[in-house]
Scaffold this active site. Sequence first.
Site, PDB file in Angstrom:
ATOM      1  CG  HIS A   1     -36.260   0.636   9.157  1.00 52.07           C
ATOM      2  ND1 HIS A   1     -35.142   0.153   8.530  1.00 52.07           N
ATOM      3  CD2 HIS A   1     -36.095   1.973   9.256  1.00 52.07           C
ATOM      4  CE1 HIS A   1     -34.328   1.158   8.264  1.00 52.07           C
ATOM      5  NE2 HIS A   1     -34.885   2.284   8.685  1.00 52.07           N
TER       6      HIS A   1
ATOM      7  CB  CYS B   1     -34.441  -6.096   7.230  1.00 49.60           C
ATOM      8  SG  CYS B   1     -33.464  -4.920   6.283  1.00 49.60           S
TER       9      CYS B   1
END
Length: 819
Positions: free
Chosen positions: A408, A457
């Site tokens: 992440h 991301c």
Amino acid sequence: MNISSLGEEGLNKLSKMLDNSSCGWRQLANAATEHPQFRCSETELTSCSIQVLDAAGSPARTFLAWLADRGCSTDFLQHYLRKMDHQEALQFLTTAVSEQIKITVQPQSQQAPLGSRVVLTCRAAGPSGFSYQWFKGKDEILHETGSLPELVLCPLGPAHQGHYICRISYGENWTFSTWARIQLLHSAGSSPGCSSMFPVSGLRISQQPSSQAASEGDVLVLKCRAEANPPPQYEWYHNKMPMSQQKACSLRIPCVTTEHRGEYRCKVFNLYHEAWSDTATVTIGPSSVTDASWVEVDRGFESQEVQRSTTRSGVNPVQQMACPPPATKNFSATDKVALLIGNMHYHYHQQLSAPISDVHELTNLLRQMDFKVVSLLDLNCQEMNSAVSEFLLLLDKGVYGLLYFAGHGYENYGNSFMVPIDAPASYTSKHCLCVQNILTRMQEKKTGLNVFLLDMCRKRNPNDGLIVQPGILKVTANIVFGYATCVDAEAYEVKREDVSNGIFISFLKRHVCEDEKVTVMLDKVAEDMGRCAITRGRQALELRSNLSERRSLTDRIQPMDSSASDSARNLQWAIAHVLPESSSLNFDCGVKVQLGFAAEFSNIMVIYTRILEKPAEIDSCSAQLTDFPQEVDIDLKKSNQETLVEAGCLLLIKEELPSLEERSLYTRIRSLQRLKRDLTFTVCLHYTYSNMDEEVVERLPVTVGKPLVSKLNLHESRTSSSCSAILGPSLDSFNYPESSSFASIDSPSNTWPHYGDTGSAVSQSDSLTFSRGANLPEESDSPGELDSRQPLTASKSLPHSQVNEINYKFSDMYNLHSL
């Protein structure tokens, strides 16, 4: 406290209260889904349900065992029962917890003079009416039993020296304290009473070791001298651990690395006296080799990186290549180093699947290009910071540095942030690592090429309004950023039942070993991604670079001759990749067991046991492993399995382990970076004699040092040291201080090798360079669709040139997971 502390009887009683359909274990499983660690799949729930088919089966007991294996505490269980409003179970659990014994004061090791008074104290909190029992070694001190929390030794004599432990009991509950050691303290001048007993001179330390600040590759010398009659002997200790090879008054380490930082003391002793030197603190900084010692192999060009943020799950951040370049190519690296981090099992965020296979595949591809690769899975914030610091120590002038992160992440105001697994639900930049700050630190090393591959991301984080100001970047032309996705977009992985892959790595592995300029290679990856139907409009690679020279990951390595910095770098890398030696254990019954080790990642290791010899009168036997330290991560349901797949290892190939014809048991150990002391465990031999039905169990405790990356102590900040105590459930399972209690191992050494000589250390690191490189990912990139690929354990990986083109397709969009 883990719910396993309730004991078998307590868990059985709790299970009976939860074995019902209206307010039972299924409702508890539903309530526990708020914590990702305790979420159950339908398969797991079904396995619990079918326990009713057994007359003695209990679905609730199976589910509670599942929670205990994943570290569920009594506090969590009380919270869930409260949400369910299960008053009966909540009252039982509250009462059971209140009766648990919690030690508040542990006995402390002491040194005291002859004839003095020594008091050992052990106190516990919980219900009243405790009973205290004191032991010296395995022998109970009978006259001190009862409810006394204190053991008084007076007057102190030689017979009192040794190790003491206290057992606290309440009804059927009990626990042990930590060990405390009592030693006689001999001062420089003996007391009158002692002088009459020992008509010899006292022991006096005349020269104390001094604290020093050294650099990687320097020679470290510490001296301690003493005067005594009989002549004194010397033993050196590093961070409170004995250095078995250092028995002289002078400690000399020819080529220091960060492994050697910490506290040093010398124990001086003879037949009658013992004394300790002052503590000398040794700090290890960057290499002291000057720029003049380096030969410019590429016109003095310095490399730096420009970073951006991209987060995703399932990739590690270090790749390099060492394929021989064409003769017309003039660029080379003094070394190539890669750090790959893949974060999957987040505490408070969506779990990821792909980083494990992505990091593994990229590791093997980079090793084919002669990169020194450190591959790590599931790091918290402290461990990520320490790993980056260790990575920076491997860099130097002219070195190619590659950082790969899969997990992440987010991007705010042009800065990219990598999210550790322990980041809170509403994390900000203070909980994460800023990529731009790492680039600034890399530039200080004057590297030849800086490559960042960020598989994450790049959406904006609404919880983080702080504008981070990284250090000022130097104007260089050697920085390459490969983002798995565009700004304000997400990165995806293809999730399957066996082993998943990230979209970015699925295309990158086709081209990463090509002898092309790094930016040209990444352009090809971007073009392939752009032609793929499932990624179009969702994910597109973004390349940012200021690389002005035709440098590629396949550039050859041209190290400097007789470079102390290069030797230190090789040694430092080798330290983090040394496995314990394979050895054999001899049990009293005549069975001989082989103990072997294989590395899956830099912080994940597989241990296997195999029966080598057994007497004819023994019918069957197996060697199982148990009693591992609490710091490491062991899935108890997958330990001591007959196949690697059953043990949870989908990536390690069979060539590293015993052949299929030889029956072995495998146990996979994760999170080695959290190991605070030597890895210890117990080998339990289960065997049956041909004329007996009852199974016999024989146990041998074993210590194998600190394997792989645990040697670097990533759980510590770079300026601190720590130690821990290993507690056991009973006296028989403790690691007693006496060496005789440990298993006899036939191999020359079952601990870490001593790196005393620079030459031998470097040669050892070179020999290790890729004897372990056989841990290749087992790709099965058959000419089928991505969704239909077989598990990685199905076959050995093919050379990259033989891997066929993959046609990507999704059966439904639920297989596409954003990172």
